[in-house]
Design a protein around this motif. Sequence first.
Motif, PDB file in Angstrom:
ATOM      1  N   GLY A   1      12.991   0.713 -16.480  1.00 34.90           N
ATOM      2  CA  GLY A   1      11.761   1.295 -16.681  1.00 34.90           C
ATOM      3  C   GLY A   1      10.615   0.547 -16.376  1.00 34.90           C
ATOM      4  N   ASN A   2      10.429  -0.657 -16.806  1.00 37.92           N
ATOM      5  CA  ASN A   2       9.256  -1.396 -16.704  1.00 37.92           C
ATOM      6  C   ASN A   2       9.068  -1.523 -15.022  1.00 37.92           C
ATOM      7  N   MET A   3      10.204  -1.785 -14.380  1.00 34.92           N
ATOM      8  CA  MET A   3       9.848  -1.757 -12.828  1.00 34.92           C
ATOM      9  C   MET A   3       9.710  -0.539 -12.359  1.00 34.92           C
ATOM     10  N   LEU A   4      10.095   0.634 -12.659  1.00 34.03           N
ATOM     11  CA  LEU A   4       9.520   1.835 -12.218  1.00 34.03           C
ATOM     12  C   LEU A   4       8.174   2.157 -12.610  1.00 34.03           C
ATOM     13  N   ALA A   5       7.789   1.749 -13.494  1.00 34.15           N
ATOM     14  CA  ALA A   5       6.392   2.004 -14.366  1.00 34.15           C
ATOM     15  C   ALA A   5       5.395   1.188 -13.493  1.00 34.15           C
ATOM     16  N   GLN A   6       5.648   0.037 -13.191  1.00 37.23           N
ATOM     17  CA  GLN A   6       5.026  -0.883 -12.240  1.00 37.23           C
ATOM     18  C   GLN A   6       4.816  -0.412 -10.841  1.00 37.23           C
ATOM     19  N   ALA A   7       5.852   0.033 -10.300  1.00 33.49           N
ATOM     20  CA  ALA A   7       6.105   0.584  -8.778  1.00 33.49           C
ATOM     21  C   ALA A   7       5.366   1.703  -8.823  1.00 33.49           C
ATOM     22  N   GLY A   8       5.001   2.867  -9.814  1.00 33.36           N
ATOM     23  CA  GLY A   8       4.545   3.918  -9.704  1.00 33.36           C
ATOM     24  C   GLY A   8       2.993   3.706  -9.296  1.00 33.36           C
ATOM     25  N   ALA A   9       2.274   2.564  -9.682  1.00 36.16           N
ATOM     26  CA  ALA A   9       0.796   2.387  -9.763  1.00 36.16           C
ATOM     27  C   ALA A   9       0.725   1.381  -8.293  1.00 36.16           C
ATOM     28  N   ASN A  10       1.709   1.124  -7.944  1.00 30.07           N
ATOM     29  CA  ASN A  10       1.497   0.302  -6.543  1.00 30.07           C
ATOM     30  C   ASN A  10       2.398   0.942  -5.321  1.00 30.07           C
ATOM     31  N   ILE A  11       2.734   2.217  -5.493  1.00 27.09           N
ATOM     32  CA  ILE A  11       3.747   2.668  -4.551  1.00 27.09           C
ATOM     33  C   ILE A  11       3.170   2.839  -3.011  1.00 27.09           C
ATOM     34  N   LEU A  12       2.001   3.184  -3.016  1.00 24.09           N
ATOM     35  CA  LEU A  12       1.164   3.088  -1.512  1.00 24.09           C
ATOM     36  C   LEU A  12       1.311   1.896  -0.842  1.00 24.09           C
ATOM     37  N   GLY A  13       0.912   0.857  -1.320  1.00 27.34           N
ATOM     38  CA  GLY A  13       0.659  -0.348  -0.914  1.00 27.34           C
ATOM     39  C   GLY A  13       1.847  -1.409  -0.754  1.00 27.34           C
ATOM     40  N   PHE A  14       2.704  -1.234  -1.798  1.00 30.53           N
ATOM     41  CA  PHE A  14       4.002  -2.035  -1.755  1.00 30.53           C
ATOM     42  C   PHE A  14       5.167  -1.101  -2.394  1.00 30.53           C
ATOM     43  N   PRO A  15       5.518  -0.544  -1.320  1.00 29.82           N
ATOM     44  CA  PRO A  15       6.953   0.617  -1.683  1.00 29.82           C
ATOM     45  C   PRO A  15       8.150   0.044  -2.191  1.00 29.82           C
TER      46      PRO A  15
END
Length: 298
Positions: free
Chosen positions: A250-264
Amino acid sequence: MIVAIAVTQPQAPARQARRNSPMYRAWQRYRKNWFAVAGLIWVVIFFIIGIIGPWIAPYSYTYADFLHMHSGPSWQHWFGTDTVGYDVFSQILYSIRYALEIALGATCVSFLIGVILGLWAGLAGGIIDVIVMRAVDFMFALPSFFFALILMVLLGKGIFPMILAIGVPGWAGYARLIRSLVLAMRNGEMVEAARALGASQWHIARRYMFPNVVGSMVVSLAFGIPYDLTAQAGLSIVGMGLNPPMPSFGNMLAQAGANILGFPWLLYFPAGVFAITLLSFLFVADGLQEAFNPKGGV
């Protein structure tokens, strides 16, 4: 030749009895479902990684490589690094360990409460049955995820609070299932004969009820584990899961949601592992359901 006959003759009935056993016949039905077999293989791998993951992880989940923050997949960091410099591959390995601890713990809590109350309601009947079933109705009327959120607020963050927060609201489904199975068997010939001989309710439940509902309970448990995995990921996404730097899906997915465009890659790898795991558990549960409750055939 006489010796060979003496040795092989006793083995044939034993082998035939083993093939006629319910577990053997269930396995024969299960292995015909290729999706269930593939799911079982992944689940076994998932459990093994959960046990040995911290020992095979190339980095500790507390180690941040500040020189390679936002780094893509490479030989040094197979799944890349996140915004702080944590190795994503190592984070996933540790997340599997915590996910299994919480999901299995929560499932055991739900299962124990549900089995005890379901057996009690089904065997006792009367006012006890009414009280238990009204409690079941109340638990189904209240969304379990919001109930878990309330418990997390009261208990605080951590592994044990998450186990209780997810496990306590989940008992209602198990209780209703066990009660329905007990009611179907309560007036059976075996139970009536045991009751006429003076057997206690506990003896009837342990000796006659419980063995006959094992298959249904195993199927229910197999469906419950992926739900608990999803619940703990959801709690972490809304900020009520494990405290960083303890990793979780969950923590990893939450962090990824805010950086999906630059760091997919921050989304692709943890989300891929998590999705495959959920599908595998569902395939296993579906295979177990067909194995223990066949619609026809063997």
